[in-house]
Write an enzyme that holds these catalytic residues in place. Structure first.
Site, PDB file in Angstrom:
ATOM      1  N   GLN A 194      51.733   2.278   0.947  1.00  0.00           N
ATOM      2  CA  GLN A 194      51.701   0.184   1.032  1.00  0.00           C
ATOM      3  C   GLN A 194      53.477   0.018   0.780  1.00  0.00           C
ATOM      4  O   GLN A 194      54.274   0.591   0.499  1.00  0.00           O
ATOM      5  CB  GLN A 194      51.349  -0.639   0.578  1.00  0.00           C
ATOM      6  CG  GLN A 194      51.464  -0.686  -0.022  1.00  0.00           C
ATOM      7  CD  GLN A 194      50.288  -1.539   1.571  1.00  0.00           C
ATOM      8  OE1 GLN A 194      49.606  -1.836   1.179  1.00  0.00           O
ATOM      9  NE2 GLN A 194      51.133  -2.913   1.811  1.00  0.00           N
ATOM     10  N   LYS A 217      42.083  -3.409  -0.061  1.00  0.00           N
ATOM     11  CA  LYS A 217      41.787  -1.756   1.088  1.00  0.00           C
ATOM     12  C   LYS A 217      41.280  -1.517   0.028  1.00  0.00           C
ATOM     13  O   LYS A 217      39.790  -0.875   1.136  1.00  0.00           O
ATOM     14  CB  LYS A 217      42.858  -0.916   1.581  1.00  0.00           C
ATOM     15  CG  LYS A 217      44.390  -1.833   2.233  1.00  0.00           C
ATOM     16  CD  LYS A 217      45.461  -1.726   2.793  1.00  0.00           C
ATOM     17  CE  LYS A 217      45.834  -2.008   3.320  1.00  0.00           C
ATOM     18  NZ  LYS A 217      47.179  -2.194   3.543  1.00  0.00           N
ATOM     19  N   ASP A 221      47.711   4.778   8.566  1.00  0.00           N
ATOM     20  CA  ASP A 221      47.962   3.352   9.000  1.00  0.00           C
ATOM     21  C   ASP A 221      48.474   3.547  10.498  1.00  0.00           C
ATOM     22  O   ASP A 221      48.849   2.294  10.540  1.00  0.00           O
ATOM     23  CB  ASP A 221      49.332   2.927   8.261  1.00  0.00           C
ATOM     24  CG  ASP A 221      48.835   1.693   7.713  1.00  0.00           C
ATOM     25  OD1 ASP A 221      47.921   1.294   7.813  1.00  0.00           O
ATOM     26  OD2 ASP A 221      49.882   1.348   6.427  1.00  0.00           O
TER      27      ASP A 221
END
Ligand code: NDP
Length: 295
Positions: free
Chosen positions: A96, A52, A119
């Protein structure tokens, strides 16, 4: 059979992100910024975070890796998240997953506002997605919508079957397809006679996390198959999906391979979400949470 190649779609969209990020930088004197929070040393998570951060660099976004030891206490974690929330230059934050067990039951939305939820995982964002009032959505289903758009697969009026009802893939996928005027059936592990549904479908999105569990006989001839499953380590060799891809040739009309299908678009959508959140914060686009066109 048409191969729906997520790498091609991703490349095209990343070029557009780079152009918009460059324009953003010239207007505001800084690049859109994503903070990536990783708690502990989960091996696969380290790889995902590295990918990422690298992707951010490639498209002109600033990124910050915030690595926290797995022993972090709840109040420390809260303080850290409030710091990122308050930071003027941070546009998007992602935590994460998975988190260590003592943090796993947390409601991320307690620490993360929808305005910085890159996200799209908080209940606040998901609620807006469900209501059809969010420009950003969880990355995997939104990335699938981008693949379908790229290959001009119009879902309006199609019967779409989604296999899997997780909050980050299956459910939001069903909402996005519904908003695009598909007729949607959402299946899961308690569905009786799954095949009777998948064989009726014009388009099937498979997100069950069961390696190779569907093949040719499970799909209608001429249908479209999107395989979200990812088994193996990351996007490289030896990775396979929920669908036995080799069986599909000469049977279905189009399908995503694994690797190289949905996976690349998940990260690309994260980059798009970060850019959208940054633009919303700078009021370029009015806000990331405005209603879409009324249906
Ligand atoms: P979850 O484990 O959270 O959800 C799986 C879903 O599939 C559940 O709703 C479950 O039903 C359903 N399911 C399980 N077995 C069956 C079955 N035999 N028949 C029908 N439904 C079944 O997984 P995720 O949604 O997080 O991920 C799904 C897959 O996608 C995984 O392989 C994951 O690695 C992959 N993935 C890939 C991404 C990418 O970028 N390519 C991104 C995110 C995920 P129930 O609710 O009843 O338990």
């Amino acid at each position: 059979m048409r191969i729906l190649d997520g790498r091609i779609v991703s490349k095209e969209r990343r070029a557009k992100i780079l152009a918009r990020a460059t324009e953003f930088r010239s207007r505001f004197g800084r690049s859109p910024k994503l903070a990536v929070v990783i708690v502990g040393d989960h091996l696969a998570s380290q790889v995902y975070v590295r990918n990422k951060i690298k992707a951010c660099q490639e498209v002109g976004l600033t990124s910050q890796k915030v690595a926290i030891p797995s022993t972090v206490g709840l109040s420390q974690f809260k303080d850290l998240m409030s710091g990122l929330e308050a930071d003027e230059e941070t546009d998007g934050i992602l935590v994460q997953l998975p988190l260590p067990s003592h943090l796993r039951e947390l409601d991320l939305g307690e620490f993360l506002s929808a305005a910085k939820d890159a996200d799209g995982f908080t209940y606040a964002t998901l609620g807006k997605v469900g209501a059809g009032r969010s420009r950003i959505a969880p990355c995997t289903p939104q990335g699938i919508m981008s693949i379908l758009a790229h290959y001009q697969i119009a879902v309006a009026g199609l019967h779409c079957v989604v296999v899997g009802r997780s909050l980050i893939v299956g459910k939001p996928m069903s909402w996005l397809l519904t908003d695009a005027s598909a007729t949607v059936t959402l299946c899961h592990s308690r569905t009786k006679d799954l095949r009777s549904f998948t064989r009726q479908a014009d388009l099937v999105v498979v997100a069950a996390g069961q390696q190779g569990f569907l093949g040719r006989e499970d799909f209608r001839q001429g249908s479209v198959v999107i395989d979200v499953g990812m088994h193996g380590s990351g996007e490289g060799k030896g990775v396979c999906g929920d669908v036995r891809f080799a069986e599909l040739a000469g049977w279905v009309e189009a399908a995503t391979p694994v690797p190289g299908g949905v996976g690349p678009m998940t990260i690309t959508t994260l980059l798009e979400n970060t850019l959208l959140l940054a633009e919303a914060r700078q009021a370029i686009s009015s806000t990331a949470e405005v209603p879409k066109e009324p249906r």
